[in-house]
Write a protein that holds these residues in place. Structure first.
Motif, PDB file in Angstrom:
ATOM      1  N   PRO A 105       0.835  -1.190   0.000  1.00 45.73           N
ATOM      2  CA  PRO A 105       0.000   0.000   0.000  1.00 45.73           C
ATOM      3  C   PRO A 105       0.876   1.249   0.000  1.00 45.73           C
ATOM      4  O   PRO A 105       2.085   1.146  -0.093  1.00 45.73           O
ATOM      5  CB  PRO A 105      -0.754  -0.114   1.307  1.00 45.73           C
ATOM      6  N   SER A 106       0.271   2.389   0.206  1.00 45.63           N
ATOM      7  CA  SER A 106       1.040   3.625   0.362  1.00 45.63           C
ATOM      8  C   SER A 106       1.838   3.567   1.655  1.00 45.63           C
ATOM      9  O   SER A 106       1.658   2.663   2.464  1.00 45.63           O
ATOM     10  CB  SER A 106       0.082   4.815   0.407  1.00 45.63           C
ATOM     11  N   ILE A 107       2.700   4.532   1.856  1.00 40.03           N
ATOM     12  CA  ILE A 107       3.456   4.593   3.109  1.00 40.03           C
ATOM     13  C   ILE A 107       2.497   4.720   4.294  1.00 40.03           C
ATOM     14  O   ILE A 107       2.677   4.067   5.322  1.00 40.03           O
ATOM     15  CB  ILE A 107       4.477   5.743   3.086  1.00 40.03           C
ATOM     16  N   ASN A 108       1.443   5.524   4.151  1.00 45.57           N
ATOM     17  CA  ASN A 108       0.450   5.636   5.237  1.00 45.57           C
ATOM     18  C   ASN A 108      -0.226   4.300   5.500  1.00 45.57           C
ATOM     19  O   ASN A 108      -0.462   3.940   6.655  1.00 45.57           O
ATOM     20  CB  ASN A 108      -0.592   6.701   4.909  1.00 45.57           C
ATOM     21  N   GLY A 109      -0.541   3.567   4.447  1.00 41.65           N
ATOM     22  CA  GLY A 109      -1.145   2.250   4.615  1.00 41.65           C
ATOM     23  C   GLY A 109      -0.214   1.273   5.298  1.00 41.65           C
ATOM     24  O   GLY A 109      -0.618   0.466   6.128  1.00 41.65           O
ATOM     25  N   TRP A 110       1.056   1.353   4.947  1.00 40.86           N
ATOM     26  CA  TRP A 110       2.078   0.502   5.560  1.00 40.86           C
ATOM     27  C   TRP A 110       2.170   0.785   7.059  1.00 40.86           C
ATOM     28  O   TRP A 110       2.175  -0.119   7.878  1.00 40.86           O
ATOM     29  CB  TRP A 110       3.405   0.784   4.872  1.00 40.86           C
ATOM     30  N   LYS A 111       2.219   2.077   7.416  1.00 41.72           N
ATOM     31  CA  LYS A 111       2.294   2.456   8.831  1.00 41.72           C
ATOM     32  C   LYS A 111       1.017   2.081   9.577  1.00 41.72           C
ATOM     33  O   LYS A 111       1.079   1.612  10.708  1.00 41.72           O
ATOM     34  CB  LYS A 111       2.575   3.954   8.972  1.00 41.72           C
ATOM     35  N   ALA A 112      -0.141   2.262   8.938  1.00 47.70           N
ATOM     36  CA  ALA A 112      -1.421   1.929   9.580  1.00 47.70           C
ATOM     37  C   ALA A 112      -1.517   0.435   9.878  1.00 47.70           C
ATOM     38  O   ALA A 112      -2.175   0.027  10.841  1.00 47.70           O
ATOM     39  CB  ALA A 112      -2.587   2.375   8.702  1.00 47.70           C
ATOM     40  N   GLY A 157       0.850  -1.229  10.942  1.00 45.26           N
ATOM     41  CA  GLY A 157       1.790  -1.509  12.021  1.00 45.26           C
ATOM     42  C   GLY A 157       3.107  -2.103  11.557  1.00 45.26           C
ATOM     43  O   GLY A 157       3.847  -2.671  12.347  1.00 45.26           O
ATOM     44  N   GLN A 158       3.405  -1.954  10.272  1.00 45.33           N
ATOM     45  CA  GLN A 158       4.644  -2.506   9.734  1.00 45.33           C
ATOM     46  C   GLN A 158       5.818  -1.577  10.042  1.00 45.33           C
ATOM     47  O   GLN A 158       5.643  -0.365  10.154  1.00 45.33           O
ATOM     48  CB  GLN A 158       4.516  -2.697   8.222  1.00 45.33           C
ATOM     49  N   PRO A 159       7.021  -2.137  10.209  1.00 40.57           N
ATOM     50  CA  PRO A 159       8.191  -1.302  10.492  1.00 40.57           C
ATOM     51  C   PRO A 159       8.531  -0.427   9.299  1.00 40.57           C
ATOM     52  O   PRO A 159       8.311  -0.815   8.155  1.00 40.57           O
ATOM     53  CB  PRO A 159       9.299  -2.315  10.770  1.00 40.57           C
ATOM     54  N   LEU A 160       9.039   0.738   9.582  1.00 40.08           N
ATOM     55  CA  LEU A 160       9.428   1.684   8.540  1.00 40.08           C
ATOM     56  C   LEU A 160      10.850   2.126   8.818  1.00 40.08           C
ATOM     57  O   LEU A 160      11.153   2.626   9.903  1.00 40.08           O
ATOM     58  CB  LEU A 160       8.477   2.880   8.538  1.00 40.08           C
ATOM     59  N   ASN A 161      11.723   1.930   7.855  1.00 34.99           N
ATOM     60  CA  ASN A 161      13.125   2.288   8.006  1.00 34.99           C
ATOM     61  C   ASN A 161      13.339   3.660   7.374  1.00 34.99           C
ATOM     62  O   ASN A 161      13.205   3.818   6.168  1.00 34.99           O
ATOM     63  CB  ASN A 161      14.000   1.232   7.329  1.00 34.99           C
ATOM     64  N   THR A 162      13.660   4.640   8.189  1.00 34.63           N
ATOM     65  CA  THR A 162      13.931   5.984   7.684  1.00 34.63           C
ATOM     66  C   THR A 162      15.300   6.424   8.169  1.00 34.63           C
ATOM     67  O   THR A 162      15.641   6.279   9.335  1.00 34.63           O
ATOM     68  CB  THR A 162      12.878   7.002   8.165  1.00 34.63           C
ATOM     69  N   ASN A 163      16.095   6.920   7.260  1.00 28.39           N
ATOM     70  CA  ASN A 163      17.446   7.389   7.589  1.00 28.39           C
ATOM     71  C   ASN A 163      18.267   6.327   8.304  1.00 28.39           C
ATOM     72  O   ASN A 163      18.997   6.627   9.236  1.00 28.39           O
ATOM     73  CB  ASN A 163      17.385   8.662   8.432  1.00 28.39           C
ATOM     74  N   GLY A 164      18.094   5.090   7.901  1.00 25.50           N
ATOM     75  CA  GLY A 164      18.888   4.012   8.474  1.00 25.50           C
ATOM     76  C   GLY A 164      18.429   3.532   9.832  1.00 25.50           C
ATOM     77  O   GLY A 164      19.049   2.676  10.434  1.00 25.50           O
ATOM     78  N   THR A 165      17.317   4.036  10.339  1.00 20.72           N
ATOM     79  CA  THR A 165      16.815   3.638  11.657  1.00 20.72           C
ATOM     80  C   THR A 165      15.432   3.035  11.504  1.00 20.72           C
ATOM     81  O   THR A 165      14.537   3.682  10.987  1.00 20.72           O
ATOM     82  CB  THR A 165      16.726   4.844  12.610  1.00 20.72           C
ATOM     83  N   LYS A 188      11.817   2.108  12.511  1.00 23.59           N
ATOM     84  CA  LYS A 188      10.819   2.670  13.417  1.00 23.59           C
ATOM     85  C   LYS A 188       9.554   1.860  13.293  1.00 23.59           C
ATOM     86  O   LYS A 188       9.166   1.436  12.233  1.00 23.59           O
ATOM     87  CB  LYS A 188      10.518   4.133  13.044  1.00 23.59           C
ATOM     88  N   ARG A 189       8.882   1.655  14.394  1.00 26.75           N
ATOM     89  CA  ARG A 189       7.577   1.006  14.384  1.00 26.75           C
ATOM     90  C   ARG A 189       6.576   2.045  14.860  1.00 26.75           C
ATOM     91  O   ARG A 189       6.693   2.583  15.945  1.00 26.75           O
ATOM     92  CB  ARG A 189       7.519  -0.218  15.265  1.00 26.75           C
ATOM     93  N   GLU A 190       5.629   2.338  13.990  1.00 28.49           N
ATOM     94  CA  GLU A 190       4.628   3.360  14.292  1.00 28.49           C
ATOM     95  C   GLU A 190       3.500   2.744  15.113  1.00 28.49           C
ATOM     96  O   GLU A 190       3.072   1.631  14.860  1.00 28.49           O
ATOM     97  CB  GLU A 190       4.051   3.942  13.007  1.00 28.49           C
ATOM     98  N   ASN A 191       3.014   3.479  16.089  1.00 26.80           N
ATOM     99  CA  ASN A 191       1.828   3.056  16.837  1.00 26.80           C
ATOM    100  C   ASN A 191       0.594   3.488  16.075  1.00 26.80           C
ATOM    101  O   ASN A 191       0.567   4.505  15.444  1.00 26.80           O
ATOM    102  CB  ASN A 191       1.818   3.704  18.219  1.00 26.80           C
ATOM    103  N   ARG A 192      -0.445   2.691  16.178  1.00 26.93           N
ATOM    104  CA  ARG A 192      -1.692   3.058  15.497  1.00 26.93           C
ATOM    105  C   ARG A 192      -2.399   4.159  16.182  1.00 26.93           C
ATOM    106  O   ARG A 192      -2.431   4.431  17.257  1.00 26.93           O
ATOM    107  CB  ARG A 192      -2.618   1.844  15.419  1.00 26.93           C
TER     108      ARG A 192
END
Length: 69
Positions: free
Chosen positions: A46-53, A55-63, A65-69
């Motif tokens: 999905p989109s990046i927002n869909g990915w975060k929604a 609860g999938q991990p997102l790697n930004t700037n080499g770190t 991150k797991r977003e909370n819903r």
């Protein structure tokens, strides 16, 4: 940066994945590149927002991150 400003950097001989926050711009980019003859382009579902929604991990700037819903 606009797509037409980076066409010389988009390879024809390897997979290209387009993504954006909502999915709209990546869909437009995929369509545009295919019209220009690129056969190796896919959109990231999905989109990046869909990915975060989801609860999938997102790697930004080499770190990672797991977003909370």
């Amino acid at each position: 940066m606009y797509l037409n400003q980076t066409l010389d950097k988009i390879p024809h001989n390897q997979p290209v994945i387009m993504y954006c926050t909502s999915g709209y711009r990546s869909a437009m980019a995929v369509m545009s590149l295919r019209l220009l003859g690129y056969e190796n382009v896919r959109g990231f579902p999905p989109s990046i927002n869909g990915w975060k929604a989801a609860g999938q991990p997102l790697n930004t700037n080499g770190t990672k991150k797991r977003e909370n819903r």
